[in-house]
Design a protein around this motif. Structure first.
Motif, PDB file in Angstrom:
ATOM      1  N   TYR A 300       0.918  -1.282  -0.022  1.00 28.31           N
ATOM      2  CA  TYR A 300       0.087  -0.029  -0.024  1.00 28.31           C
ATOM      3  C   TYR A 300       1.094   1.123   0.015  1.00 28.31           C
ATOM      4  N   MET A 301       2.098   1.333   0.903  1.00 33.68           N
ATOM      5  CA  MET A 301       2.839   2.543   0.847  1.00 33.68           C
ATOM      6  C   MET A 301       3.235   2.561  -0.405  1.00 33.68           C
ATOM      7  N   GLU A 302       3.858   1.512  -1.151  1.00 32.39           N
ATOM      8  CA  GLU A 302       4.623   1.709  -2.351  1.00 32.39           C
ATOM      9  C   GLU A 302       3.619   2.232  -3.365  1.00 32.39           C
ATOM     10  N   SER A 303       2.356   1.874  -3.261  1.00 33.85           N
ATOM     11  CA  SER A 303       1.206   2.402  -4.270  1.00 33.85           C
ATOM     12  C   SER A 303       0.844   3.622  -3.979  1.00 33.85           C
ATOM     13  N   LEU A 304       0.884   4.095  -2.869  1.00 38.03           N
ATOM     14  CA  LEU A 304       0.436   5.635  -2.550  1.00 38.03           C
ATOM     15  C   LEU A 304       1.731   6.402  -3.082  1.00 38.03           C
ATOM     16  N   SER A 305       3.094   5.982  -2.720  1.00 33.32           N
ATOM     17  CA  SER A 305       4.256   6.837  -3.333  1.00 33.32           C
ATOM     18  C   SER A 305       4.256   6.838  -4.700  1.00 33.32           C
ATOM     19  N   LYS A 306       3.845   5.747  -5.353  1.00 27.32           N
ATOM     20  CA  LYS A 306       3.799   5.906  -6.699  1.00 27.32           C
ATOM     21  C   LYS A 306       2.811   6.512  -7.457  1.00 27.32           C
ATOM     22  N   LEU A 307       1.663   6.766  -6.705  1.00 29.64           N
ATOM     23  CA  LEU A 307       0.184   7.371  -7.139  1.00 29.64           C
ATOM     24  C   LEU A 307       0.768   8.966  -6.909  1.00 29.64           C
ATOM     25  N   PHE A 308       1.525   9.113  -5.903  1.00 30.98           N
ATOM     26  CA  PHE A 308       2.050  10.706  -5.594  1.00 30.98           C
ATOM     27  C   PHE A 308       2.851  11.336  -6.638  1.00 30.98           C
ATOM     28  N   HIS A 309       3.850  10.531  -7.045  1.00 34.92           N
ATOM     29  CA  HIS A 309       4.705  10.760  -7.792  1.00 34.92           C
ATOM     30  C   HIS A 309       4.430  10.969  -9.411  1.00 34.92           C
ATOM     31  N   GLU A 310       3.387  10.005  -9.525  1.00 33.16           N
ATOM     32  CA  GLU A 310       2.881  10.026 -11.258  1.00 33.16           C
ATOM     33  C   GLU A 310       1.976  11.294 -11.190  1.00 33.16           C
ATOM     34  N   HIS A 311       1.308  11.791 -10.392  1.00 30.68           N
ATOM     35  CA  HIS A 311       0.606  12.858 -10.510  1.00 30.68           C
ATOM     36  C   HIS A 311       0.786  14.203  -9.967  1.00 30.68           C
ATOM     37  N   LYS A 312       1.879  14.415  -9.264  1.00 29.71           N
ATOM     38  CA  LYS A 312       2.353  15.471  -8.730  1.00 29.71           C
ATOM     39  C   LYS A 312       2.529  16.896  -9.496  1.00 29.71           C
ATOM     40  N   VAL A 313       2.817  16.564 -10.731  1.00 31.76           N
ATOM     41  CA  VAL A 313       3.368  17.754 -11.546  1.00 31.76           C
ATOM     42  C   VAL A 313       2.102  18.130 -12.205  1.00 31.76           C
ATOM     43  N   SER A 314       1.301  17.365 -12.802  1.00 30.71           N
ATOM     44  CA  SER A 314      -0.180  17.586 -13.288  1.00 30.71           C
ATOM     45  C   SER A 314      -1.016  17.938 -12.207  1.00 30.71           C
ATOM     46  N   CYS A 315      -0.861  17.875 -10.782  1.00 31.63           N
ATOM     47  CA  CYS A 315      -1.529  18.790  -9.855  1.00 31.63           C
ATOM     48  C   CYS A 315      -0.956  20.054  -9.246  1.00 31.63           C
ATOM     49  N   GLY A 316       0.184  20.232  -9.763  1.00 33.02           N
ATOM     50  CA  GLY A 316       0.590  21.577  -9.428  1.00 33.02           C
ATOM     51  C   GLY A 316       1.921  21.640  -8.567  1.00 33.02           C
ATOM     52  N   LEU A 317       2.319  20.571  -8.354  1.00 32.54           N
ATOM     53  CA  LEU A 317       3.893  20.223  -7.503  1.00 32.54           C
ATOM     54  C   LEU A 317       5.005  20.389  -8.676  1.00 32.54           C
ATOM     55  N   SER A 318       6.129  20.704  -8.077  1.00 33.20           N
ATOM     56  CA  SER A 318       7.296  20.718  -9.082  1.00 33.20           C
ATOM     57  C   SER A 318       7.666  19.073  -8.990  1.00 33.20           C
ATOM     58  N   GLU A 319       8.610  18.704  -9.964  1.00 35.03           N
ATOM     59  CA  GLU A 319       9.095  17.718 -10.060  1.00 35.03           C
ATOM     60  C   GLU A 319       9.943  16.950  -8.721  1.00 35.03           C
ATOM     61  N   SER A 320      10.539  18.200  -8.139  1.00 36.75           N
ATOM     62  CA  SER A 320      11.351  17.937  -6.858  1.00 36.75           C
ATOM     63  C   SER A 320      10.577  17.406  -5.634  1.00 36.75           C
ATOM     64  N   HIS A 321       9.158  17.925  -5.730  1.00 35.71           N
ATOM     65  CA  HIS A 321       8.505  17.432  -4.568  1.00 35.71           C
ATOM     66  C   HIS A 321       8.615  16.084  -3.968  1.00 35.71           C
ATOM     67  N   GLU A 322       8.739  15.596  -2.693  1.00 30.88           N
ATOM     68  CA  GLU A 322       9.009  14.193  -2.312  1.00 30.88           C
ATOM     69  C   GLU A 322       7.800  13.943  -1.351  1.00 30.88           C
ATOM     70  N   LEU A 323       7.335  12.813  -1.287  1.00 30.75           N
ATOM     71  CA  LEU A 323       6.493  12.509  -0.323  1.00 30.75           C
ATOM     72  C   LEU A 323       7.183  11.710   0.913  1.00 30.75           C
ATOM     73  N   GLN A 324       6.758  12.300   2.147  1.00 30.88           N
ATOM     74  CA  GLN A 324       7.423  11.820   3.286  1.00 30.88           C
ATOM     75  C   GLN A 324       6.395  10.988   4.137  1.00 30.88           C
ATOM     76  N   ILE A 325       6.662   9.590   4.441  1.00 29.11           N
ATOM     77  CA  ILE A 325       5.923   8.670   5.034  1.00 29.11           C
ATOM     78  C   ILE A 325       6.397   8.548   6.452  1.00 29.11           C
ATOM     79  N   ILE A 326       5.702   8.766   7.464  1.00 27.84           N
ATOM     80  CA  ILE A 326       6.483   8.596   8.717  1.00 27.84           C
ATOM     81  C   ILE A 326       5.336   7.764   9.748  1.00 27.84           C
TER      82      ILE A 326
END
Length: 326
Positions: A300-326
């Protein structure tokens, strides 16, 4: 060409955002105060009768609630959607012959994306996923507040207690899309513009629940959720943070100190895009082992991270944005 909004439309959107925020912050306290205050007036029989009925109806939130399509389809939710605006994005089909547990990330301050997309019909969930029935599970303590519980149940909100989730996944048939804000109160304390942090590394109860009922897991990320307010972040160990942690232990949620638009009261008009990811197939295991829970939790965490990185640019974030899971 984008049509300019009229002053009347802007007013309705602002009014809808104000009532949503009032509901989140003050309506529960207002309802409780009203019912208790009536006990000291000539109208005390109304409160007395309500409390009698409340005792009889106490377990309804854990037995599927009392959802009404009338409330979920109120026009005011459409104005709330347009205020930001909020958009629901579908990336894969959901089979109406199966049940799903949707993990909503991040919580933000008030979970605007999760509420609007999955507890109202304003974002078109039923059209995007024919045959599916969405519900949002929230803090169980909210259903102990007189009158307020009736309102939130009518919108299809469910208690996040184990008994409630078990009932929904085992006795409500198929085509259930049960949405849970995984990070909860702890995640709301880290909500701030520019921050993409989710609290879930040690939160595995939703995975265990999905395995016990054979409900596939679906990650959902609401881009823009953390941009709605500017929160005062108290450092670890400070008096403010200790008070927030105390409230979280006592009542299940942590009060946040935040500022927004319009004298600091309203959320900023920042677009929110709630992206629904592809389902993760989950077997039905009546008594899943820790290893099995950990395996699907990692998937699930892998899938969430993949979802974030695949859509972050089209949703207004820069390519450099990272998802932090704590």
């Amino acid at each position: 060409m984008k049509q300019e909004k009229t002053q009347w439309k802007l007013f309705l959107e602002t009014l809808s955002a104000a009532q949503w925020e009032f509901t989140f912050v003050l309506l529960g306290v207002t309802c409780l105060t009203l019912v208790v205050s009536l006990m000291f007036t000539s109208l005390w029989p109304l409160s007395a009768l309500y409390f009698v009925w409340l005792v009889k109806d106490w377990h309804t939130p854990e037995r599927g609630g009392r959802r009404t399509e009338f409330v979920r389809n109120w026009r005011i939710w459409g104005h709330l959607r347009d205020y930001f605006p909020i958009k629901l994005v579908k990336t894969a089909e959901l089979d109406p012959k199966k049940n799903y547990v949707l993990g909503i990330h991040p919580h933000g301050i008030m979970c605007a994306g999760g509420f609007t997309c999955f507890s109202t019909e304003s974002c078109g969930f039923a059209e995007a996923f024919p045959g599916m029935r969405s519900s949002l599970a929230v803090l169980a303590g909210l259903f102990r507040i007189p009158l307020f519980r009736e309102y939130i149940m009518s919108a299809g909100l469910l208690s996040v207690s184990r008994a409630s989730l078990t009932h929904v996944l085992s006795k409500s048939g198929k085509g259930i899309a049960l949405s849970i804000v995984i990070g909860g109160a702890e995640e709301s304390l880290s909500s701030s513009p520019g921050v993409n942090t989710v609290v879930m590394r040690h939160r595995k109860g939703f995975v265990r629940m999905a395995l016990e009922h054979g409900a596939d897991l679906v990650p959902v990320y609401s881009f823009g959720e953390n941009e709605l307010f500017r929160q005062v972040i108290f450092s670890e160990g400070s008096v403010g943070r200790r008070l927030q942690d105390l409230f979280k232990r006592l009542i299940g949620f942590a009060p946040c100190v935040f500022l927004g638009d319009r004298f600091g009261l309203l959320p900023y008009r920042t677009p929110i895009t709630s992206v629904v990811g592809a389902p993760i197939a989950v077997p039905k295991l009546l008594v899943p082992t820790e290893e099995e829970v950990d395996h699907y939790h990692n998937l699930y965490m892998e899938s969430l991270s993949k979802l974030f990185h695949e859509h972050k640019v089209s949703c207004g974030l820069s390519e450099s944005h990272e998802l932090q899971i704590i």
